[in-house]
Enzyme design. Structure first.
Site, PDB file in Angstrom:
ATOM      1  N   VAL A 137       0.829  -1.210   0.000  1.00 35.18           N
ATOM      2  CA  VAL A 137       0.000   0.000   0.000  1.00 35.18           C
ATOM      3  C   VAL A 137       0.864   1.262   0.000  1.00 35.18           C
ATOM      4  CG1 VAL A 137      -1.766   1.297   1.246  1.00 35.18           C
ATOM      5  CG2 VAL A 137      -1.922  -1.195   1.112  1.00 35.18           C
ATOM      6  N   ALA A 181       9.228   6.097   6.599  1.00 34.79           N
ATOM      7  CA  ALA A 181       9.792   5.205   7.625  1.00 34.79           C
ATOM      8  C   ALA A 181       9.487   3.758   7.262  1.00 34.79           C
ATOM      9  CB  ALA A 181       9.196   5.532   8.997  1.00 34.79           C
ATOM     10  N   LYS A 186      -7.005  -1.072  10.035  1.00 36.76           N
ATOM     11  CA  LYS A 186      -8.299  -1.489  10.634  1.00 36.76           C
ATOM     12  C   LYS A 186      -8.133  -2.083  12.024  1.00 36.76           C
ATOM     13  CE  LYS A 186      -6.716  -4.392   7.376  1.00 36.76           C
ATOM     14  NZ  LYS A 186      -6.521  -4.470   5.946  1.00 36.76           N
ATOM     15  N   GLU A 189     -10.648   6.075   5.740  1.00 35.40           N
ATOM     16  CA  GLU A 189     -11.456   5.409   4.701  1.00 35.40           C
ATOM     17  C   GLU A 189     -10.790   4.127   4.188  1.00 35.40           C
ATOM     18  OE1 GLU A 189     -14.720   6.637   3.159  1.00 35.40           O
ATOM     19  OE2 GLU A 189     -14.422   4.478   3.079  1.00 35.40           O
ATOM     20  N   GLY A 221     -11.282  -1.238   0.888  1.00 37.56           N
ATOM     21  CA  GLY A 221     -10.349  -0.743  -0.135  1.00 37.56           C
ATOM     22  C   GLY A 221     -10.756   0.603  -0.707  1.00 37.56           C
ATOM     23  N   LYS A 280     -13.054  -4.785  10.356  1.00 41.98           N
ATOM     24  CA  LYS A 280     -13.759  -3.882   9.437  1.00 41.98           C
ATOM     25  C   LYS A 280     -15.228  -3.750   9.826  1.00 41.98           C
ATOM     26  CE  LYS A 280     -10.631  -4.809   5.608  1.00 41.98           C
ATOM     27  NZ  LYS A 280     -10.318  -5.737   4.513  1.00 41.98           N
TER      28      LYS A 280
HETATM   29  N1  HSE Z   1      -6.038  -8.096   3.395  1.00 40.24           N
HETATM   30  C1  HSE Z   1      -7.101  -7.187   3.180  1.00 40.24           C
HETATM   31  C2  HSE Z   1      -8.162  -7.831   2.309  1.00 40.24           C
HETATM   32  C3  HSE Z   1      -6.564  -5.938   2.542  1.00 40.24           C
HETATM   33  O1  HSE Z   1      -7.850  -8.855   1.683  1.00 40.24           O
HETATM   34  O2  HSE Z   1      -9.288  -7.359   2.251  1.00 40.24           O
HETATM   35  C4  HSE Z   1      -7.530  -4.823   2.409  1.00 40.24           C
HETATM   36  O3  HSE Z   1      -8.000  -4.373   3.663  1.00 40.24           O
END
Ligand code: HSE
Length: 339
Positions: free
Chosen positions: A14, A43, A105, A129, A134, A205
């Site tokens: 990411v 970092a 999360k 967000e 995603g 989530k």
């Molecule tokens: N590992 C998470 C997924 C990444 O597969 O949804 C996105 O939050």
């Protein structure tokens, strides 16, 4: 014009996506924000790890404290993941008066209350967000749209890795381990993929989503007992297909009229083809929201991966630095107010 200066914590899938999006859309971003957005420092845990050629290695360091306390930095983008170091880093950044945009999360579902309180006390923003679904603007929708409707129920597919694995297993008989390896290769899975396949990532989530719906409760009060897809076999899949159904990893929560959560669930379910979630495949995620006035609506889109997650992060940056400009097409920018 003075740039907005970013401190990036983490440069994995990411983080690398964030660097790429900021570089590839430099002109558009400058037009939207009214000034350049520049990465000041990055970092990372391991300075020796190979990086993509566009990552500015001169800006790498292995000390997040240096980044979070740097007076030249305005905003911290936290994509290092995990809990302990991330909590310390986000706390230090907020204490030093920096806005924070995070995709974490686990951190938010466990420590979100205290961190939001800290952000409020320092008069800075904490945006997240990218932590759920995603690239889908789920939190933004819950936060800004449903002011009159009461959300009575939410259901969703919120883990891209699990959905990718199950989709492959249904489509061509791929075995679980092989599909998981593909999801890891594609950068969808967490560094520790048990988070994905045991339902923990989905549970984090769901807790964040539920908190956005039910503002009267704290996340910590509602721990969904998750189950994941690690035990789903090709035989289970064939049995589902024989009934014209699919196994999907689904989260759900129900809310009373006063906003209190009455149930939460995280686990695999057998869905028939008249269920909207049956048709959500691959790394796609979806969130079905049941409003008492509007009825059921579905938000869907890419749920994991570098660019969708980086997209949510740069859109969050635009929330931190509100602008009256919206980018239309490749080059034209106009005032929303003038439309
Ligand atoms: N590992 C998470 C997924 C990444 O597969 O949804 C996105 O939050």
């Amino acid at each position: 014009m003075k740039p907005i200066r970013i401190g990036l914590l983490g440069c994995g899938v990411v983080g690398t996506g964030v660097v790429r999006v900021l570089q590839q859309n430099r002109e558009r971003i400058e037009a939207v924000f009214g000034r350049p957005v520049e990465i000041e420092k990055i970092a990372v845990a391991d300075l020796t790890r190979p990086r993509m050629s566009f990552v500015p290695v001169a800006k790498l360091c292995d000390d997040w404290k240096r980044v979070c306390t740097d007076d030249n930095i305005d905003v911290i983008i936290e994509v290092m993941g995990g809990q302990t170091a991330a909590k310390d880093a986000v706390s230090v950044a907020l204490q030093h008066g920096k806005h924070v945009v995070t995709a974490n999360k686990e951190l938010l579902s466990t420590q979100g209350g205290a961190l939001y309180e800290l952000a409020r006390s320092r008069n800075v923003r904490l945006e997240c967000e990218a932590s759920v679904l995603g690239g889908i603007p789920a939190l933004h929708t819950l936060e800004t749209y449903f002011r009159v409707n009461q959300i009575r129920k939410l259901r969703g597919i919120v883990n891209g890795t699990s959905n990718y694995i199950l989709t492959k297993m249904h489509a061509d008989g791929t075995e679980f381990a092989e599909a998981l390896a593909e999801a890891q290769e594609l950068g969808y899975a967490e560094p520790d993929a048990t988070m994905d396949i045991e339902g923990l990532d989905a549970s984090f989530k769901l807790q964040i989503l539920a908190k956005y719906v039910s503002k009267t409760v704290t996340i910590a009060e509602f721990k969904a007992q998750p189950s994941g897809i690690s035990q789903v076999t090709q035989q289970d899949i064939q049995q589902a297909l024989a009934q014209g159904k699919r196994i999907k990893h689904v989260v759900s929560a129900e809310f009373a009229a006063d906003g209190c959560i009455t149930s939460m669930h995280v686990g695999p379910q057998l869905l028939s083809s008249d269920d909207v979630l049956y048709h959500v495949n691959g790394v796609q995620n979806a969130l079905e929201l049941s409003g008492d006035i509007v009825g059921d609506i579905l938000l869907s889109g890419p749920g994991a991966g570098a660019l969708p997650t980086a997209s949510a992060i740069v859109e969050d940056l635009a929330k931190v630095y509100p602008t009256h400009l919206r980018c239309l097409g490749n080059s034209s920018v106009m005032s929303v107010g003038s439309r």
